[in-house]
Design a protein around this motif. Structure first.
Motif, mmCIF file in Angstrom:
data_model
loop_
_atom_site.group_PDB
_atom_site.id
_atom_site.type_symbol
_atom_site.label_atom_id
_atom_site.label_comp_id
_atom_site.label_asym_id
_atom_site.label_seq_id
_atom_site.Cartn_x
_atom_site.Cartn_y
_atom_site.Cartn_z
ATOM 1 N N GLN A 1 -29.713 -30.793 -11.877
ATOM 2 C CA GLN A 1 -30.147 -29.652 -11.084
ATOM 3 C C GLN A 1 -29.899 -28.346 -11.831
ATOM 4 O O GLN A 1 -30.730 -27.446 -11.808
ATOM 5 N N GLU A 2 -28.763 -28.230 -12.507
ATOM 6 C CA GLU A 2 -28.444 -27.031 -13.275
ATOM 7 C C GLU A 2 -28.858 -27.229 -14.733
ATOM 8 O O GLU A 2 -28.978 -28.360 -15.203
ATOM 9 N N THR B 1 -28.031 -27.745 -18.167
ATOM 10 C CA THR B 1 -26.809 -28.297 -18.733
ATOM 11 C C THR B 1 -27.061 -28.718 -20.174
ATOM 12 O O THR B 1 -28.078 -29.343 -20.479
ATOM 13 N N SER C 1 -22.885 -25.544 -18.665
ATOM 14 C CA SER C 1 -23.910 -25.462 -17.622
ATOM 15 C C SER C 1 -24.159 -24.007 -17.256
ATOM 16 O O SER C 1 -23.242 -23.179 -17.279
ATOM 17 N N SER D 1 -25.817 -21.324 -14.293
ATOM 18 C CA SER D 1 -26.245 -21.170 -12.901
ATOM 19 C C SER D 1 -26.184 -19.690 -12.549
ATOM 20 O O SER D 1 -25.516 -18.896 -13.214
ATOM 21 N N GLU D 2 -26.920 -19.313 -11.483
ATOM 22 C CA GLU D 2 -26.911 -17.937 -11.012
ATOM 23 C C GLU D 2 -25.821 -17.758 -9.954
ATOM 24 O O GLU D 2 -25.627 -18.622 -9.106
ATOM 25 N N GLU D 3 -25.097 -16.644 -10.009
ATOM 26 C CA GLU D 3 -24.024 -16.378 -9.055
ATOM 27 C C GLU D 3 -24.603 -15.994 -7.699
ATOM 28 O O GLU D 3 -25.550 -15.205 -7.613
ATOM 29 N N ARG E 1 -28.295 -13.592 -4.352
ATOM 30 C CA ARG E 1 -28.113 -13.562 -5.802
ATOM 31 C C ARG E 1 -27.581 -12.207 -6.250
ATOM 32 O O ARG E 1 -28.025 -11.169 -5.775
#
Length: 252
Positions: free
Chosen positions: A35-36, A38, A50, A52-54, A60
């Motif tokens: 999903q992420e 990686t 990996s 990802s967005e915070e 977001r």
């Protein structure tokens, strides 16, 4: 501070960040099916990065979280990246294991702004008191000396200073409220993280089926025999995502 427009993480952004973490050219390769975003290191077995967005309160922030996973399959630390005025991602700060990413530096920035506002407010109050004292002394002595009187320009400057002081007080009150709200949100996130950690520590939740337990055990034995990830995936007939999920069970 949050940007007006959140930008999507591009391949150029990923390539630039990975180039800063690598120790040799083309060290990281993408793991498909997760999903992420990686990437695994071909130099250090088991080391995974990996992207990802915070998210803060479900929204977001525009920041990018880079998660580092050690060779034993456990998360080691988080790196926080944020775009500058030119739109380029820059490293901001690093969070250790067990600390959820949060706007700690943003809160500190607000506190510094408040400190500066208080200093400006104190200086303005001192100027107002000095002007009021000078005017009062002139009235008490009845002196005609122009140096003891406030002319029209001084009166205008005094009124502007008082108006500026009122605005500074309003901004300071708003900043204090924002800091309080952010601290409450940070405490809520930390409490939720601690509850989740305690839940997992007790072993609650859905238990693995016998088939999956057998597969995890076979994976553990194959790892002990020195088999690579690709070999284990071929033997067990599983994907990369399933392999890393099994590996997390083994490392618990």
């Amino acid at each position: 501070m949050a940007h007006k427009k959140t930008r999507v993480l591009t391949k150029t952004d990923i390539k630039r960040i990975l180039s800063l973490y690598r120790l040799q050219k083309n060290e990281f390769r993408c793991i498909e099916g997760l999903q992420e975003l990686t990437y695994e290191s071909i130099r250090l077995k088991g080391y995974v990065i990996s992207f990802s967005e915070e998210l803060l309160c479900g929204e977001r922030t525009g920041r990018i979280i880079v998660t580092h996973t050690r060779c034993d399959g456990k998360i080691n630390l988080y790196d926080i990246w944020e775009r500058d005025a030119d739109g380029q991602l820059q490293f901001r700060f690093r969070n250790p294991q067990g600390t959820p990413p949060a706007d700690i530096d943003y809160i500190k920035g607000l506190e510094e702004e408040n400190r500066q506002l208080r200093e400006v407010g104190q200086i303005s109050q001192e100027k107002i008191r000095a002007s009021d004292n000078a005017d009062l002394n002139g009235q008490m002595t009845g002196s005609t000396n122009e140096s003891h009187k406030l002319n029209s320009e001084d009166m205008i400057a005094l009124q502007e200073a008082r108006a500026e002081m009122q605005e500074l007080k309003k901004e300071l009150d708003m900043s204090h409220k924002l800091i309080s709200d952010l601290k409450d949100e940070l405490a809520r996130i930390k409490n939720a993280a601690e509850k989740n950690t305690g839940h997992n520590a007790r072993g609650a939740g859905r238990k693995p089926s016998k088939e999956r337990a057998d597969a995890v055990e076979r994976c553990r034995l194959l790892l002990g025999q020195g088999k690579s990830r690709e070999e284990i995936q071929d033997i067990l007939g599983i994907s990369s995502a399933t392999f890393y999920r099994y590996k997390r069970f083994i490392n618990v």
